[in-house]
Design a protein around this motif. Structure first.
Motif, PDB file in Angstrom:
ATOM      1  N   PRO A 179       0.814  -1.229   0.000  1.00  0.00           N
ATOM      2  CA  PRO A 179       0.000   0.000   0.000  1.00  0.00           C
ATOM      3  C   PRO A 179       0.841   1.270   0.000  1.00  0.00           C
ATOM      4  CG  PRO A 179      -0.073  -1.088   2.153  1.00  0.00           C
ATOM      5  CD  PRO A 179       0.581  -2.037   1.208  1.00  0.00           C
ATOM      6  N   VAL A 180       2.015   1.242   0.638  1.00  0.00           N
ATOM      7  CA  VAL A 180       2.863   2.438   0.638  1.00  0.00           C
ATOM      8  C   VAL A 180       3.266   2.796  -0.786  1.00  0.00           C
ATOM      9  CG1 VAL A 180       5.142   3.344   1.279  1.00  0.00           C
ATOM     10  CG2 VAL A 180       3.736   2.182   2.990  1.00  0.00           C
ATOM     11  N   SER A 181       3.695   1.801  -1.553  1.00  0.00           N
ATOM     12  CA  SER A 181       4.110   2.057  -2.927  1.00  0.00           C
ATOM     13  C   SER A 181       2.946   2.560  -3.773  1.00  0.00           C
ATOM     14  CB  SER A 181       4.696   0.781  -3.537  1.00  0.00           C
ATOM     15  OG  SER A 181       5.044   0.984  -4.880  1.00  0.00           O
ATOM     16  N   LEU A 182       1.788   1.933  -3.606  1.00  0.00           N
ATOM     17  CA  LEU A 182       0.614   2.356  -4.383  1.00  0.00           C
ATOM     18  C   LEU A 182       0.202   3.780  -4.022  1.00  0.00           C
ATOM     19  CD1 LEU A 182      -1.492  -0.931  -4.255  1.00  0.00           C
ATOM     20  CD2 LEU A 182      -0.298   0.026  -6.232  1.00  0.00           C
ATOM     21  N   ILE A 183       0.276   4.132  -2.736  1.00  0.00           N
ATOM     22  CA  ILE A 183      -0.078   5.500  -2.310  1.00  0.00           C
ATOM     23  C   ILE A 183       0.915   6.497  -2.891  1.00  0.00           C
ATOM     24  CG2 ILE A 183      -0.200   7.039  -0.312  1.00  0.00           C
ATOM     25  CD1 ILE A 183      -1.318   4.656   1.281  1.00  0.00           C
ATOM     26  N   LEU A 184       2.199   6.167  -2.849  1.00  0.00           N
ATOM     27  CA  LEU A 184       3.211   7.064  -3.403  1.00  0.00           C
ATOM     28  C   LEU A 184       2.994   7.292  -4.893  1.00  0.00           C
ATOM     29  CD1 LEU A 184       6.475   5.798  -1.652  1.00  0.00           C
ATOM     30  CD2 LEU A 184       5.393   8.029  -1.353  1.00  0.00           C
TER      31      LEU A 184
ATOM     32  N   HIS B 147       0.325   7.299  -6.449  1.00  0.00           N
ATOM     33  CA  HIS B 147      -0.889   8.062  -6.722  1.00  0.00           C
ATOM     34  C   HIS B 147      -0.876   9.433  -6.049  1.00  0.00           C
ATOM     35  CE1 HIS B 147      -2.365   4.038  -7.878  1.00  0.00           C
ATOM     36  NE2 HIS B 147      -3.223   4.695  -8.634  1.00  0.00           N
ATOM     37  N   THR B 148       0.212   9.759  -5.348  1.00  0.00           N
ATOM     38  CA  THR B 148       0.300  11.072  -4.688  1.00  0.00           C
ATOM     39  C   THR B 148       1.605  11.772  -5.074  1.00  0.00           C
ATOM     40  OG1 THR B 148       1.201   9.977  -2.694  1.00  0.00           O
ATOM     41  CG2 THR B 148      -1.181  10.412  -2.755  1.00  0.00           C
TER      42      THR B 148
ATOM     43  N   ARG C   5       2.939  10.636  -8.511  1.00  0.00           N
ATOM     44  CA  ARG C   5       1.900  10.339  -9.503  1.00  0.00           C
ATOM     45  C   ARG C   5       2.321  10.863 -10.875  1.00  0.00           C
ATOM     46  NH1 ARG C   5      -0.193  14.470  -6.420  1.00  0.00           N
ATOM     47  NH2 ARG C   5      -0.651  16.423  -7.520  1.00  0.00           N
TER      48      ARG C   5
ATOM     49  N   TYR D 218       7.815   8.864   7.499  1.00  0.00           N
ATOM     50  CA  TYR D 218       6.674   7.972   7.264  1.00  0.00           C
ATOM     51  C   TYR D 218       6.906   6.599   7.876  1.00  0.00           C
ATOM     52  CZ  TYR D 218       7.760   4.381   3.722  1.00  0.00           C
ATOM     53  OH  TYR D 218       8.213   3.266   3.084  1.00  0.00           O
TER      54      TYR D 218
END
Length: 774
Positions: A520-525, A527-528, A531, A752
């Motif tokens: 989830p950390v990689s996916l959040i990064l 997309h934020t 991105r 983080y």
């Protein structure tokens, strides 16, 4: 387009050498060719403001000194990555603090000529003297390809040389042709047939260049171009002299929002944008899609240049096709890949252990040497506990880094690395990454320092930075002593389902928690903070070949030296700061007296020829015990200990007391330091390990003021989860600083990971306490 007739060596250059740049697609053997030409006379550094490594080799052609520049691989001069951006800026002379390039050597894959000529068509438009190298000519011949290099030279209008860099074939001819070209630099007729093209021979349609001419005129007429002092606005030559070269204007028109447009705006200001957009509208009305127009036009041009150059004789795909049938197989290929990765990391773990033990022994020997030569004092403590321990903490990483980059270089140079990325790409998509992120993440299970450095193989900046941000979440070998100490002391040796041991299950869970959080950390990064449009996973499968020992050695040496020189100095400084925090401001007089007395007793015991006297042994034990207590008290009263007491309210929700908090703080240079710190706190001395019975007994006996045990199962799991997720490694953070060329990313990583580790540890303790209470 600039004509080579006007070309002169760069004025005000910082070097008296001719600058020759090597450019080419990835996997064309460019680096091997660079090493063959430059030998070991290579210096490395960074281009200004970026993390891209600059390699420059000094060589001599005739009586002329030459700086040979190995540029990052690029498929086009329309850059899509930081590496390609650097290559374009160096070639176009637009990189600050870098003198212009005098000669360009364009390295092509002889087996893929039509595709490679796409880049050649762009390079020739730069107007620089150019030499084309057909590398891997032996591979092309084995495949039955016959290349008429002389005819291609006539068609291109620039020198063409066939080479096989890995076998050193054609190098002498290349040197001679390059010397001829270099010697002609600056002469009035230099390279008239090597860099200048007639307009009717340009790659793009003539109408495109006519629109470019109109664009130039519009810029001048709209007063977008600055006028030289003392010149009239109607003075066209003066205005023209202030304009960027034609190539930059052309690329700005072709690449909307791209690097060329940004460079043009930097040069001339935002006032050019209306003229630029108006001209683009005209291009769109004439060509509909300018990207398709450029691609089709350049490949058509390449086809014309190859007319009569290529012929197909007898030959086959050879070894590459045979091996790819096995190594890229969906099932067999994955099995071979898994076995190969296991072999690589087991080799790193096993082989690095010997030199790491030697380095550890050498560090201990140097510390003992200083201890024997100096009386106990702050200076001795600084040298032994600060400087020597800090240097040892830096150098001990070198064997792992050297071995990892050795295997990386071998796998990449032989052609297997691209196949590995292809095989695991589907798995890495779960992380929002590509297959090229797999090896750096796997490397981080051994040590995150070389893992972060290994992200250099990832061309896409967003994927590279995302991989760096999650690499420290992989449980490295430094966390293992913490796991083993706590699991051995508190996790009962029972089996689940009749065969699965609970200690092994807990240990496996600690390794799994980092991987599960990383997703989830990689996916959040992605997309934020990181991105952007998903980068296409374009992967070229190069020919298999024997690794070039020179290239392999150069990569290992460069990675090891760079770590020692750049990251090592920062790690040493941080280690000394942590030593100071653990030392100051206590009064160490009594500690020094006891250390001196203990050394004297040891000398008497060594000098005793008969059995040592019982009173002497008894006194030694008394001094040792008092020294341990005083060392514990000094640590508690130090700046580090005071901070530990101050943060105790913050760590109580995790089930920790101040001693665990101090251990976590002291382990910032390296996670395993918590073992020796706990040994000191519990008056056992710092010379303990995870198997020390005294330390295990001490933490089992530790209690709160009300008599309840400090270390319960929820507390133990909380500590392990915190260490599994927290960035307790200054070495990793400083290497991230080095690789990103910014403090923003290591600060973000530490922040983080600390927050995630705190929340994870708190949830583990609170839920575990409720579970056990229920």
């Amino acid at each position: 387009m600039a004509s080579v007739d006007q070309f002169q060596p760069p004025a005000g250059s910082t070097t008296d050498a001719i600058r020759v740049a090597l450019v080419g697609n990835p996997n064309t053997g460019k680096s091997t060719l660079f090493n063959a030409l430059a030998g070991m006379r290579v210096r490395t550094g960074n281009y200004p403001g970026v993390t891209i490594t600059k390699k420059v080799g000094r060589m001599t052609l005739g009586d002329c000194p030459v700086d040979l520049i190995d540029l990052p691989g690029t498929y086009s001069l329309a850059p899509r990555s930081p590496d390609e951006m650097v290559a374009v800026e160096v070639l176009s002379g637009d990189l600050q603090s870098e003198p212009p390039v005098d000669v360009i050597v364009c390295v092509l894959n002889a087996t893929l000529l039509q595709r490679s000529l796409f880049l050649v068509s762009q390079v020739l438009e730069l107007g620089r003297p150019t030499l084309v190298v057909l590398n891997m000519s032996d591979t092309a011949q084995s495949r039955g390809l016959r290349i008429d290099a002389q005819r291609l030279e006539r068609n291109l209008g620039c020198p063409v040389v066939s080479t096989s860099a890995s076998k050193r074939g054609g190098i002498d001819e290349l040197r001679q042709r390059l010397a001829d070209l270099v010697m002609s630099v600056g002469q009035s007729d230099a390279g008239s047939d090597s860099a200048s093209q007639r307009r009717d021979d340009w790659a793009l349609p003539e109408s495109f260049y006519q629109i470019c001419d109109q664009f130039r005129s519009h810029l001048i007429q709209s007063a977008c171009v600055p006028v030289q002092s003392g010149k009239s606005t109607d003075d066209l030559p003066a205005n023209t002299a202030e304009l960027p070269d034609d190539y930059l204007l052309q690329r700005a028109l072709l690449d909307r929002g791209g690097a060329a447009e940004k460079r043009l705006v930097r040069k001339l200001g935002a006032a050019i944008l209306p003229v630029l957009n108006e001209t683009r509208d005209q291009l769109r009305s004439d060509f509909d899609d300018v990207v398709d127009m450029e691609c089709s036009s350049r490949y058509t041009w390449a086809g014309r240049k190859l007319d009569g150059v290529l012929s197909q004789g007898s030959g086959s795909g050879g070894l590459t096709d045979t091996l790819d049938g096995i190594l890229t197989h969906r099932v067999l290929g994955l099995a071979i890949f898994a076995g190969l990765m296991l072999l690589v990391f087991q080799s790193i773990y096993s082989l690095a252990g010997y030199p790491m033990d030697w380095i550890d022994a050498a560090t201990g020997w140097a510390s003992d040497l200083v201890t024997d030569a100096m009386q106990p004092s702050i200076l001795r403590s600084l040298i032994t506990d600060g400087v020597i321990a800090g240097v040892g903490g830096v150098v001990i990483f070198v064997p792992q880094i050297a071995l990892l980059f050795f295997f990386l270089a071998v796998l990449e140079d032989c052609g297997y690395m691209a196949r590995a990325a292809f095989l695991v790409d589907r798995i890495m998509r779960l992380f929002g990454l590509s297959g090229k992120s797999f090896l750096p993440l796997m490397s981080s299970f051994a040590c995150a320092v070389p893992g972060v450095m290994a992200t250099r193989v990832i061309e896409n900046r967003r994927d590279r930075f995302a991989t760096m941000m999650i690499a420290p979440l992989m449980s490295c070998s430094a966390r293992l002593p913490v796991y083993l100490l706590l699991i051995g002391a508190f996790i009962p040796s029972i089996t689940i389902l009749g065969f699965l041991g609970l200690p092994a299950l807990v240990l496996m869970s600690m390794y799994a928690v980092g991987v599960l959080v990383a997703i989830p950390v990689s996916l959040i990064l992605k997309h934020t903070m990181l991105r952007g449009e998903a980068a296409p996973f374009v992967l070229e499968l190069p020919e298999y070949q024997w690794p070039d020992p020179t290239v392999v050695f150069a990569k290992v040496w460069e990675a090891s030296r760079e770590f020692l020189v750049r990251a090592g100095t920062l790690i040493l400084a941080a280690s000394i700061l942590i030593w100071f925090a653990a030392y100051w401001p206590g009064d160490h007089t009594r500690q020094y007296e006891l250390q001196a007395e203990l050394a004297q007793i040891d000398q008497q015991l060594d000098a005793s020829e008969s059995s040592p006297a019982e009173p002497l042994l008894q006194r030694r034990d008394e001094v040792s015990e008092e020294l341990k207590v005083i060392s514990s008290d000094l640590l508690e009263s130090s700046l580090l200990g005071r901070v530990g007491h101050a943060i105790e309210p913050a760590v109580r929700p995790l089930g920790w007391d101040w001693k665990i908090g101090v251990g976590a703080l002291a382990s910032f240079p390296a996670r395993e330091v918590i073992i020796s710190t706990l040994g000191t706190i519990y008056s056992l001395g710092g010379d303990v390990d995870e198997e020390d019975e005294g330390l295990i007994g001490a933490i089992r006996a530790a209690t709160w003021p009300d008599g309840s045990p400090v270390y319960t199962i929820p507390t133990v799991l909380s500590v392990m989860v915190f260490f599994a997720l927290c960035a307790q490694c200054v070495s990793t953070l400083l290497v991230i600083r080095r690789e990103t060329n910014s403090w923003r990313w290591p600060v973000f990583s530490f922040t983080y990971m600390t927050v995630v580790a705190y929340i994870g540890a708190m949830l583990t303790y609170q839920v575990g306490s409720l579970w056990t209470a229920g």
